[in-house]
Design an enzyme around this catalytic site. Structure first.
Site, PDB file in Angstrom:
ATOM      1  N   ASP A  34     -24.122  -7.746 -11.284  1.00 38.58           N
ATOM      2  CA  ASP A  34     -23.128  -7.420 -10.256  1.00 38.58           C
ATOM      3  C   ASP A  34     -23.487  -6.095  -9.594  1.00 38.58           C
ATOM      4  O   ASP A  34     -23.466  -5.043 -10.240  1.00 38.58           O
ATOM      5  CB  ASP A  34     -21.738  -7.330 -10.910  1.00 38.58           C
ATOM      6  CG  ASP A  34     -20.628  -7.287  -9.869  1.00 38.58           C
ATOM      7  OD1 ASP A  34     -20.934  -7.195  -8.665  1.00 38.58           O
ATOM      8  OD2 ASP A  34     -19.454  -7.339 -10.272  1.00 38.58           O
ATOM      9  N   ASP A  35     -23.829  -6.158  -8.326  1.00 37.41           N
ATOM     10  CA  ASP A  35     -24.164  -4.959  -7.525  1.00 37.41           C
ATOM     11  C   ASP A  35     -25.492  -4.321  -7.947  1.00 37.41           C
ATOM     12  O   ASP A  35     -25.689  -3.116  -7.750  1.00 37.41           O
ATOM     13  CB  ASP A  35     -23.048  -3.894  -7.596  1.00 37.41           C
ATOM     14  CG  ASP A  35     -21.715  -4.355  -7.049  1.00 37.41           C
ATOM     15  OD1 ASP A  35     -21.623  -5.502  -6.586  1.00 37.41           O
ATOM     16  OD2 ASP A  35     -20.755  -3.564  -7.080  1.00 37.41           O
ATOM     17  N   CYS A  74     -18.725  -9.657  -3.733  1.00 32.41           N
ATOM     18  CA  CYS A  74     -18.662 -10.516  -4.928  1.00 32.41           C
ATOM     19  C   CYS A  74     -18.122 -11.933  -4.726  1.00 32.41           C
ATOM     20  O   CYS A  74     -18.793 -12.902  -5.068  1.00 32.41           O
ATOM     21  CB  CYS A  74     -17.780  -9.846  -5.987  1.00 32.41           C
ATOM     22  SG  CYS A  74     -18.436  -8.276  -6.576  1.00 32.41           S
ATOM     23  N   ARG A  78     -20.314 -15.448  -5.159  1.00 32.43           N
ATOM     24  CA  ARG A  78     -20.179 -16.316  -6.334  1.00 32.43           C
ATOM     25  C   ARG A  78     -19.814 -17.743  -5.930  1.00 32.43           C
ATOM     26  O   ARG A  78     -20.283 -18.719  -6.527  1.00 32.43           O
ATOM     27  CB  ARG A  78     -19.114 -15.743  -7.280  1.00 32.43           C
ATOM     28  CG  ARG A  78     -19.665 -14.566  -8.054  1.00 32.43           C
ATOM     29  CD  ARG A  78     -18.627 -13.495  -8.356  1.00 32.43           C
ATOM     30  NE  ARG A  78     -19.323 -12.226  -8.470  1.00 32.43           N
ATOM     31  CZ  ARG A  78     -19.850 -11.752  -9.597  1.00 32.43           C
ATOM     32  NH1 ARG A  78     -19.683 -12.404 -10.730  1.00 32.43           N
ATOM     33  NH2 ARG A  78     -20.512 -10.627  -9.592  1.00 32.43           N
ATOM     34  N   LYS A 131     -18.019 -12.066 -15.654  1.00 32.15           N
ATOM     35  CA  LYS A 131     -17.049 -11.852 -14.570  1.00 32.15           C
ATOM     36  C   LYS A 131     -16.952 -13.085 -13.679  1.00 32.15           C
ATOM     37  O   LYS A 131     -17.960 -13.537 -13.144  1.00 32.15           O
ATOM     38  CB  LYS A 131     -17.492 -10.640 -13.746  1.00 32.15           C
ATOM     39  CG  LYS A 131     -16.808 -10.526 -12.392  1.00 32.15           C
ATOM     40  CD  LYS A 131     -17.279  -9.299 -11.646  1.00 32.15           C
ATOM     41  CE  LYS A 131     -16.971  -9.428 -10.163  1.00 32.15           C
ATOM     42  NZ  LYS A 131     -17.306  -8.206  -9.424  1.00 32.15           N
ATOM     43  N   HIS A 133     -14.241 -13.936 -10.894  1.00 36.65           N
ATOM     44  CA  HIS A 133     -13.919 -13.483  -9.525  1.00 36.65           C
ATOM     45  C   HIS A 133     -13.845 -14.610  -8.493  1.00 36.65           C
ATOM     46  O   HIS A 133     -14.135 -14.418  -7.318  1.00 36.65           O
ATOM     47  CB  HIS A 133     -14.913 -12.401  -9.058  1.00 36.65           C
ATOM     48  CG  HIS A 133     -14.237 -11.389  -8.157  1.00 36.65           C
ATOM     49  ND1 HIS A 133     -14.863 -10.275  -7.662  1.00 36.65           N
ATOM     50  CD2 HIS A 133     -12.975 -11.363  -7.689  1.00 36.65           C
ATOM     51  CE1 HIS A 133     -14.021  -9.594  -6.911  1.00 36.65           C
ATOM     52  NE2 HIS A 133     -12.868 -10.235  -6.917  1.00 36.65           N
ATOM     53  N   SER A 159     -13.339  -8.080 -11.031  1.00 39.91           N
ATOM     54  CA  SER A 159     -14.135  -6.865 -11.209  1.00 39.91           C
ATOM     55  C   SER A 159     -13.482  -5.938 -12.233  1.00 39.91           C
ATOM     56  O   SER A 159     -12.268  -5.951 -12.422  1.00 39.91           O
ATOM     57  CB  SER A 159     -14.293  -6.119  -9.889  1.00 39.91           C
ATOM     58  OG  SER A 159     -14.841  -6.979  -8.919  1.00 39.91           O
ATOM     59  N   HIS A 233     -21.635  -3.039 -11.664  1.00 43.36           N
ATOM     60  CA  HIS A 233     -20.448  -2.706 -10.863  1.00 43.36           C
ATOM     61  C   HIS A 233     -19.745  -1.530 -11.538  1.00 43.36           C
ATOM     62  O   HIS A 233     -19.681  -1.469 -12.767  1.00 43.36           O
ATOM     63  CB  HIS A 233     -19.530  -3.937 -10.853  1.00 43.36           C
ATOM     64  CG  HIS A 233     -18.411  -3.881  -9.861  1.00 43.36           C
ATOM     65  ND1 HIS A 233     -17.319  -3.053 -10.015  1.00 43.36           N
ATOM     66  CD2 HIS A 233     -18.204  -4.564  -8.715  1.00 43.36           C
ATOM     67  CE1 HIS A 233     -16.496  -3.239  -8.995  1.00 43.36           C
ATOM     68  NE2 HIS A 233     -17.011  -4.154  -8.188  1.00 43.36           N
ATOM     69  N   ASP A 285     -25.448 -10.470  -7.388  1.00 40.15           N
ATOM     70  CA  ASP A 285     -24.488 -11.070  -6.448  1.00 40.15           C
ATOM     71  C   ASP A 285     -24.501 -10.427  -5.068  1.00 40.15           C
ATOM     72  O   ASP A 285     -24.048 -11.010  -4.099  1.00 40.15           O
ATOM     73  CB  ASP A 285     -23.065 -11.044  -7.025  1.00 40.15           C
ATOM     74  CG  ASP A 285     -22.478  -9.641  -7.071  1.00 40.15           C
ATOM     75  OD1 ASP A 285     -23.239  -8.655  -7.202  1.00 40.15           O
ATOM     76  OD2 ASP A 285     -21.238  -9.520  -6.982  1.00 40.15           O
ATOM     77  N   ASN A 286     -24.989  -9.199  -4.992  1.00 43.19           N
ATOM     78  CA  ASN A 286     -25.100  -8.489  -3.700  1.00 43.19           C
ATOM     79  C   ASN A 286     -25.856  -7.193  -3.971  1.00 43.19           C
ATOM     80  O   ASN A 286     -26.212  -6.895  -5.106  1.00 43.19           O
ATOM     81  CB  ASN A 286     -23.719  -8.217  -3.063  1.00 43.19           C
ATOM     82  CG  ASN A 286     -22.701  -7.576  -3.981  1.00 43.19           C
ATOM     83  OD1 ASN A 286     -21.736  -8.203  -4.391  1.00 43.19           O
ATOM     84  ND2 ASN A 286     -22.937  -6.327  -4.354  1.00 43.19           N
ATOM     85  N   LYS A 306     -24.504  -3.018  -0.531  1.00 42.23           N
ATOM     86  CA  LYS A 306     -23.333  -3.887  -0.664  1.00 42.23           C
ATOM     87  C   LYS A 306     -22.376  -3.724   0.513  1.00 42.23           C
ATOM     88  O   LYS A 306     -22.114  -2.611   0.955  1.00 42.23           O
ATOM     89  CB  LYS A 306     -22.615  -3.519  -1.963  1.00 42.23           C
ATOM     90  CG  LYS A 306     -21.254  -4.188  -2.168  1.00 42.23           C
ATOM     91  CD  LYS A 306     -20.695  -3.847  -3.528  1.00 42.23           C
ATOM     92  CE  LYS A 306     -19.291  -4.393  -3.723  1.00 42.23           C
ATOM     93  NZ  LYS A 306     -18.819  -4.222  -5.104  1.00 42.23           N
TER      94      LYS A 306
HETATM   95 MG    MG Z   1     -20.857  -7.500  -6.578  1.00 45.66          MG
END
Ligand code: MG
Length: 470
Positions: A34-35, A74, A78, A131, A133, A159, A233, A285-286, A306
């Protein structure tokens, strides 16, 4: 066939399926950071974050240089990964709220077909650890992963920064020293709330333990493991084995712990003799959350991070591993994306790719196995429902641009900005005036895409996130 013979054959088939890997239904593992930015791993050029396991995974498999998430934040990212569709099609994107919030009742629409649902129908055991989300079941049970094809779930609904406690200081996520009592993240096993606040220093380790358990418990059947990590994240938490160890600070600690987690998953597959029947794909995810200052990652040479549709917001690390099937030490420069993992997973499992709806993900088996090429008209960069940019071949046109994460205001670009990503990955030099033919080619691809999006998605209302609960 006589009845005893038929029984014997059925028995034999059962015994074989319980003991031998089924090559027609390989296991699939998707590990989703994540991130995590394009520049945050050793094998993507980071100078001092140590990622020996991911580097080895790349050395034993395929490292993509042009791998994209399908959104810059996010929730839509996803949704796209698990449905093979641009988020605009499922409605899992929103211009104002951007992502589902703690108080949201919206969720991935029940009519969407996830990788887990498609593989479950092919006899796969399906687990989601981490996670989610895509809907907070504390507000609406229809958002739970077990309503979307997963047999097993362990993790946080959203998150790790979404439940601030009243004692949290302003800008808490950006602070280097995190206090556990600032955050009130709920940790679930299936539908049961097992810990709140979750001890975030243990999350990566516990996700890893659950992943290892899931793999060993399901080693006799085909399985699909989706492992969307909570980190990096913010707020950043590492376990005591990693905290304070990386020269890159807490962000490095957290990434190094994720790297060790990947190592454990791959080791488990090797030990269980599953490696040669399992595709593992690692991605993010980004891009990196740059506004988090030192707590945010790096997109390397790519512009922004992001929340933006500059390359740094959506181009991410992508590593594929499958000993014996994917040749070692390959660098793949063909564009591919998270939506392709949906289509490719279904194809690998012998599942039918849904024919009653548009699927944007392509079957990238020819790239993975070196058997051919993949034809993609163009790649589209959305921010919420807005088409911001499109890439065809080496060129990317920005129709709208925005400065950074927090800015909702978009500036229309007339004519569009145009960058040659092959020579200018950092999107620094606008070459629009020299390339009218390229601009017109991209404009035509956009027109085809807009026609293919018709009728306009009707599900947006179902997925609209509600404002944060106060
Ligand atoms: Mg993210």
């Amino acid at each position: 066939m006589t009845r005893p013979l038929a029984l014997l054959l059925a028995l034999l088939a059962t015994v074989l399926s319980a003991t031998a890997a089924d090559p027609t239904r390989p296991n699939i593992v998707i590990i989703f950071a994540d991130d995590l930015g394009y520049g945050d791993l050793g094998c993507y050029g980071h100078p001092n974050i140590r990622t020996p396991h991911l580097d080895r995974m790349a050395a034993e498999g395929m490292r993509f240089t042009e791998f994209y998430s399908a959104a810059e934040v996010c929730t839509p990212s996803r949704a796209a990964l698990l449905t093979g569709r641009y988020p605009i099609r499922s409605g899992m994107c929103h211009d104002q709220f951007r992502v589902l919030r703690n108080g949201s009742t919206g969720h991935l629409p029940a009519g969407e077909i996830t990788t887990a649902e498609a593989l479950k129908a092919r006899g796969y055991a399906t687990g989601c650890i981490g996670k989610w989300h895509l809907g907070n079941w504390m507000n609406n049970p229809a958002g739970h992963p077990r309503k979307h094809g997963f047999d097993f779930y362990f993790g946080l609904p959203h998150s790790n920064d979404m439940n601030l406690t009243p004692v949290a200081p302003k800008g808490a996520g950006k602070l280097a020293e995190q206090q556990a009592e600032w955050w009130n993240a709920p940790l679930f096993r299936n539908e049961e709330l097992i810990e709140q606040p979750a001890d975030q220093t243990t999350l990566t380790r516990r996700y890893t333990d659950e992943a290892v358990k899931f793999i060993t418990a399901n080693k006799a059947k085909p399985f699909f493991l989706y492992l969307p990590h909570t980190f990096p994240h913010t707020p950043l938490f590492a376990s005591k084995d990693f905290a304070g160890k990386s020269p890159r600070g807490i962000y490095g600690d957290v990434v190094e712990e994720l790297d060790a987690s990947v190592g454990k998953v791959l080791d488990t597959l090797r030990q269980e003799k599953l490696a040669e029947n399992t595709l593992v794909f690692f991605t993010s995810d980004n891009g990196p959350w740059l506004i988090m200052n030192q707590q945010g990652g790096s997109a390397g040479l790519l512009r922004e991070g992001k929340g933006s549709t500059w390359e740094g917001g959506m181009r991410v690390p992508g590593i594929a591993w499958w000993p014996g099937k994917i040749k070692a030490a390959q660098t793949q420069r063909t564009l591919a994306c998270t939506m392709d993992l949906f289509t490719t997973s279904l194809k690998l499992a012998g599942a039918n790719v849904p024919a009653d709806r548009a699927i944007d993900g392509l079957d990238i088996r020819p790239l993975l196995f070196g058997t051919g090429t993949v034809q993609r008209d163009a790649y589209f960069y959305y921010r919420g429902t807005r088409l911001m940019a499109a890439r065809a071949g080496d060129f990317k046109a920005h129709f709208m641009t925005q400065a950074a994460y927090g800015q909702a205001k978009h500036e229309e670009q007339t004519p569009p900005l145009l960058f040659n990503l092959r020579v200018d990955a950092s999107e620094t030099f606008n070459v629009a005036t020299n390339q009218p033919a390229v601009l017109s080619q991209i404009a035509q691809a956009v027109e085809r895409h807009k026609i293919a999006l018709q009728p306009a998605p009707s599900q947006l209302v179902e997925a609209v996130p509600a404002p944060e609960k106060k």
